[in-house]
Design a protein around this motif. Structure first.
Motif, PDB file in Angstrom:
ATOM      1  N   GLU A   1      16.496   0.900  -9.470  1.00  0.00           N
ATOM      2  CA  GLU A   1      16.080   0.521  -8.096  1.00  0.00           C
ATOM      3  C   GLU A   1      14.790  -0.307  -8.065  1.00  0.00           C
ATOM      4  O   GLU A   1      14.496  -0.925  -7.039  1.00  0.00           O
ATOM      5  CB  GLU A   1      15.937   1.775  -7.211  1.00  0.00           C
ATOM      6  N   HIS A   2      14.019  -0.302  -9.175  1.00  0.00           N
ATOM      7  CA  HIS A   2      12.784  -1.103  -9.186  1.00  0.00           C
ATOM      8  C   HIS A   2      12.538  -1.669 -10.579  1.00  0.00           C
ATOM      9  O   HIS A   2      13.094  -1.195 -11.563  1.00  0.00           O
ATOM     10  CB  HIS A   2      11.589  -0.262  -8.708  1.00  0.00           C
ATOM     11  N   SER A   3      11.661  -2.672 -10.637  1.00  0.00           N
ATOM     12  CA  SER A   3      11.377  -3.353 -11.905  1.00  0.00           C
ATOM     13  C   SER A   3      10.377  -2.544 -12.738  1.00  0.00           C
ATOM     14  O   SER A   3       9.727  -1.616 -12.230  1.00  0.00           O
ATOM     15  CB  SER A   3      10.783  -4.735 -11.623  1.00  0.00           C
ATOM     16  N   ALA A   4      10.221  -2.956 -13.997  1.00  0.00           N
ATOM     17  CA  ALA A   4       9.227  -2.318 -14.877  1.00  0.00           C
ATOM     18  C   ALA A   4       7.835  -2.417 -14.254  1.00  0.00           C
ATOM     19  O   ALA A   4       7.056  -1.465 -14.284  1.00  0.00           O
ATOM     20  CB  ALA A   4       9.252  -2.982 -16.255  1.00  0.00           C
ATOM     21  N   ASP A   5       7.539  -3.567 -13.670  1.00  0.00           N
ATOM     22  CA  ASP A   5       6.225  -3.744 -13.024  1.00  0.00           C
ATOM     23  C   ASP A   5       6.051  -2.778 -11.863  1.00  0.00           C
ATOM     24  O   ASP A   5       4.996  -2.162 -11.699  1.00  0.00           O
ATOM     25  CB  ASP A   5       6.097  -5.178 -12.470  1.00  0.00           C
ATOM     26  N   GLU A   6       7.080  -2.688 -11.058  1.00  0.00           N
ATOM     27  CA  GLU A   6       6.974  -1.820  -9.878  1.00  0.00           C
ATOM     28  C   GLU A   6       6.810  -0.345 -10.263  1.00  0.00           C
ATOM     29  O   GLU A   6       6.009   0.375  -9.677  1.00  0.00           O
ATOM     30  CB  GLU A   6       8.187  -2.010  -8.967  1.00  0.00           C
ATOM     31  N   TRP A   7       7.558   0.090 -11.279  1.00  0.00           N
ATOM     32  CA  TRP A   7       7.403   1.490 -11.733  1.00  0.00           C
ATOM     33  C   TRP A   7       6.117   1.668 -12.549  1.00  0.00           C
ATOM     34  O   TRP A   7       5.734   2.795 -12.822  1.00  0.00           O
ATOM     35  CB  TRP A   7       8.575   1.921 -12.617  1.00  0.00           C
ATOM     36  N   GLN A   8       5.528   0.571 -12.967  1.00  0.00           N
ATOM     37  CA  GLN A   8       4.413   0.607 -13.944  1.00  0.00           C
ATOM     38  C   GLN A   8       4.887   1.343 -15.203  1.00  0.00           C
ATOM     39  O   GLN A   8       4.247   2.285 -15.693  1.00  0.00           O
ATOM     40  CB  GLN A   8       3.176   1.273 -13.344  1.00  0.00           C
TER      41      GLN A   8
ATOM     42  N   GLN B   1       0.829  -1.221   0.000  1.00  0.00           N
ATOM     43  CA  GLN B   1       0.000   0.000   0.000  1.00  0.00           C
ATOM     44  C   GLN B   1       0.858   1.263   0.000  1.00  0.00           C
ATOM     45  O   GLN B   1       0.561   2.242  -0.682  1.00  0.00           O
ATOM     46  CB  GLN B   1      -0.928   0.032   1.216  1.00  0.00           C
ATOM     47  N   LYS B   2       1.932   1.165   0.769  1.00  0.00           N
ATOM     48  CA  LYS B   2       2.842   2.311   0.815  1.00  0.00           C
ATOM     49  C   LYS B   2       3.443   2.543  -0.578  1.00  0.00           C
ATOM     50  O   LYS B   2       3.574   3.681  -1.039  1.00  0.00           O
ATOM     51  CB  LYS B   2       3.961   2.014   1.823  1.00  0.00           C
ATOM     52  N   TRP B   3       3.835   1.442  -1.203  1.00  0.00           N
ATOM     53  CA  TRP B   3       4.414   1.547  -2.550  1.00  0.00           C
ATOM     54  C   TRP B   3       3.385   2.118  -3.526  1.00  0.00           C
ATOM     55  O   TRP B   3       3.715   2.947  -4.372  1.00  0.00           O
ATOM     56  CB  TRP B   3       4.952   0.192  -3.022  1.00  0.00           C
ATOM     57  N   GLN B   4       2.121   1.708  -3.385  1.00  0.00           N
ATOM     58  CA  GLN B   4       1.055   2.251  -4.260  1.00  0.00           C
ATOM     59  C   GLN B   4       0.918   3.762  -4.082  1.00  0.00           C
ATOM     60  O   GLN B   4       0.709   4.491  -5.037  1.00  0.00           O
ATOM     61  CB  GLN B   4      -0.277   1.587  -3.940  1.00  0.00           C
ATOM     62  N   ARG B   5       1.061   4.179  -2.830  1.00  0.00           N
ATOM     63  CA  ARG B   5       0.998   5.633  -2.577  1.00  0.00           C
ATOM     64  C   ARG B   5       2.137   6.338  -3.307  1.00  0.00           C
ATOM     65  O   ARG B   5       1.963   7.403  -3.892  1.00  0.00           O
ATOM     66  CB  ARG B   5       1.095   5.923  -1.064  1.00  0.00           C
ATOM     67  N   PHE B   6       3.324   5.693  -3.267  1.00  0.00           N
ATOM     68  CA  PHE B   6       4.459   6.319  -3.968  1.00  0.00           C
ATOM     69  C   PHE B   6       4.225   6.320  -5.477  1.00  0.00           C
ATOM     70  O   PHE B   6       4.514   7.316  -6.158  1.00  0.00           O
ATOM     71  CB  PHE B   6       5.794   5.623  -3.635  1.00  0.00           C
ATOM     72  N   GLN B   7       3.695   5.218  -5.998  1.00  0.00           N
ATOM     73  CA  GLN B   7       3.390   5.167  -7.445  1.00  0.00           C
ATOM     74  C   GLN B   7       2.482   6.331  -7.835  1.00  0.00           C
ATOM     75  O   GLN B   7       2.701   7.017  -8.820  1.00  0.00           O
ATOM     76  CB  GLN B   7       2.696   3.835  -7.794  1.00  0.00           C
ATOM     77  N   HIS B   8       1.454   6.506  -7.029  1.00  0.00           N
ATOM     78  CA  HIS B   8       0.514   7.588  -7.321  1.00  0.00           C
ATOM     79  C   HIS B   8       1.217   8.945  -7.270  1.00  0.00           C
ATOM     80  O   HIS B   8       1.028   9.807  -8.128  1.00  0.00           O
ATOM     81  CB  HIS B   8      -0.660   7.557  -6.334  1.00  0.00           C
TER      82      HIS B   8
ATOM     83  N   ILE C   1       4.922  13.407 -12.623  1.00  0.00           N
ATOM     84  CA  ILE C   1       5.213  13.326 -14.069  1.00  0.00           C
ATOM     85  C   ILE C   1       4.085  14.009 -14.853  1.00  0.00           C
ATOM     86  O   ILE C   1       4.321  14.774 -15.789  1.00  0.00           O
ATOM     87  CB  ILE C   1       5.393  11.850 -14.510  1.00  0.00           C
ATOM     88  N   ASP C   2       2.871  13.743 -14.406  1.00  0.00           N
ATOM     89  CA  ASP C   2       1.712  14.345 -15.066  1.00  0.00           C
ATOM     90  C   ASP C   2       1.758  15.874 -14.988  1.00  0.00           C
ATOM     91  O   ASP C   2       1.459  16.567 -15.967  1.00  0.00           O
ATOM     92  CB  ASP C   2       0.447  13.818 -14.371  1.00  0.00           C
TER      93      ASP C   2
END
Ligand code: H79
Length: 457
Positions: A224-231, A192-199, A205-206
């Motif tokens: 530092e992260h995979s393609a999936d993790e960065w989306q 969940q924390k990672w999702q918050r960071f993704q957002h 970027i937006d």
């Protein structure tokens, strides 16, 4: 591309045929694009300005210029405490910042694009981010959006606008990484924390995308992260939805458009369709008053030409001071490069990569229609130069940027053989360029090369 030549040479061994290669065949052939999951054909058109541009100016400007220490890495690597690093934000004034002057200097170099750090790994944004996070507008004495007037100044001069954006944000409480030997959490333990960071990072970027519509995105820190993790696929789409022509560098875990060797110089020609060498003028990206290990203009020009002859661009970095002035040594390098480009630019901008190794002891480029070869004389050469394996007739030889015409001499052409003779050209000392002389060879038709081993045929 080299593998095509090797293929021909192997073929020759087998069937003992004379090898003639029409340059266009290999320059336009689809090559393997190692790291990209995007379709090279669909991006060829949008990449054209980048392929023609050859030179970009990179700008690392951030709070690290206050103390003149390593950008972000200084606290990550514990050379300074995080608290003391972040105190620099109170010293970032931009008090003498003149974006029009910056853009004039960039224009003077001949560069066709510029890339500025919108946010480095330290997380400090140079624009008024709406996310609740550090930025120079709310937190520093600069108190203003420093990106907007710069991008406008570039626009006015027809220079493409690039945005460096660090995916890593070592300052953000929701980002896992922090110091080299400590992190906040693991993604798997707290999705969940990672999702918050993704957002968060995607919203930033937006913001940049909508506010400035960069022509080029220069991501950093994807390791530092995979393609999936960065989306990464989603991020790519998010950018292209708003600006379909935007170019994305190769640091988005396989979802970029071109490759980005950093400080390391390719020796053989990279196999990527598009690549860009990013390089500092001294040893540091940001302002570092204790670093005087500057490359000379001659060295920068040599590296630039070497990259271009191998199908790449140079993204040459400068590190302005916190007040927005650019160190004199960097201005000097940029101006000398600009002078050289002004005289010799026809051999650089809008050209094709040059001859494969073996024909000339130095870098070369070709005109778009391949009827002109440009020979770059390395190491301030004068005297006799030699070109091997040229099937064409040379119609004219000229020292670029001058009215001097030279007389090539063809040596050792055997009447009954299809193997071409050697071309010798005497370049007089007095016609040498102070940095690097360029010779233009006008050919009778698109270049044709002999790549064989001189057998009896
Ligand atoms: O912004 C400038 C630098 O701060 C940033 N990119 C330029 C443009 C940069 N610095 N170093 N790097 C990028 C590459 C870092 C590589 C390393 Fe690693 C990270 C070495 C160790 C950790 C990645 C992961 C490569 C090896 C392991």
């Amino acid at each position: 591309m080299n593998f095509i030549f090797e293929l021909f040479i192997t073929l020759k061994k087998q069937v003992s045929l004379c090898i003639l290669i029409v340059a266009n065949l290999f320059f336009y052939s689809a090559t393997v694009c190692a790291q990209q999951k995007t379709n090279p054909d669909s991006i060829r058109e949008k990449m054209q300005w980048f392929a023609d541009a050859k030179l970009g100016i990179f700008i690392h400007w951030g709070i690290y210029s206050v103390n003149g220490i390593d950008e972000s890495w200084s606290f990550h690597n514990k050379k300074i405490s995080y608290e003391n690093y972040m105190k620099q934000i109170k010293g970032f004034t931009a008090s003498r910042y003149n974006p029009e002057e910056w853009a004039d200097l960039i224009k003077e170099t001949g560069a066709r694009y510029a890339v500025i750090t919108t946010k480095h790994h330290d997380g400090v944004a140079l624009w008024p981010t709406k996310q609740h996070h550090f930025n120079v507008v709310e937190n520093s004495p600069a108190k203003r959006d420093v990106l907007k007037p710069f991008y406008e100044a570039l626009d006015k001069r027809g220079i493409k606008r690039g945005a460096y954006f660090s995916l890593i944000d070592w300052s953000h409480p929701d980002y896992p990484g922090f110091l080299k030997d400590s992190s906040r959490y693991k993604v798997a333990d707290n999705p969940q924390k990672w999702q918050r960071f993704q957002h968060f990072f995607q919203s930033q970027i937006d913001e940049v995308n909508k506010a400035y519509k960069p022509d080029l995105w220069w991501f950093d820190g994807d390791w530092e992260h995979s393609a999936d993790e960065w989306q990464a696929e989603k991020v790519r789409k998010q950018i292209l939805n708003i600006h379909p022509g935007a170019i994305i560098n190769g640091r988005l875990q396989g979802y970029g458009d071109y490759d980005t060797p950093e400080q390391n110089f390719p020796v053989s020609r990279p196999k990527f369709n598009w690549w860009e060498l990013c390089m500092t003028t001294n040893n540091n990206w940001g302002f570092h008053p204790d670093d005087n290990n500057y490359k000379t203009p001659f060295e920068v020009i040599s590296i630039f030409v070497d990259a271009v002859s191998n199908g790449g661009n140079l993204l040459l970095d400068i590190g302005p001071k916190e007040d927005g002035t650019i160190p004199a040594e960097q201005v000097h390098i940029l101006k000398e490069l600009g002078k050289w480009n002004k005289k010799n630019g026809e051999a650089i901008f809008g050209t094709l990569p040059g001859l494969p190794q073996g024909h000339f002891y130095g870098p070369t480029t070709l005109s778009k229609d391949s009827t002109v070869i440009y020979l770059f004389l390395p190491g301030q050469t004068a005297g006799n130069i030699m070109l091997k394996g040229l099937v064409n007739t040379i119609k004219d030889a000229q020292v670029v940027g001058t009215d001097v015409h030279l007389k090539p001499k063809v040596v050792g052409k055997i009447s009954w053989s299809s193997v071409p003779g050697l071309v010798f050209i005497n370049v007089p000392e007095k016609d040498k360029d102070p940095y690097m002389t360029v010779i233009k060879l006008q050919l009778d038709k698109p270049v044709q090369l002999y790549r064989g081993q001189g057998g009896l045929n």
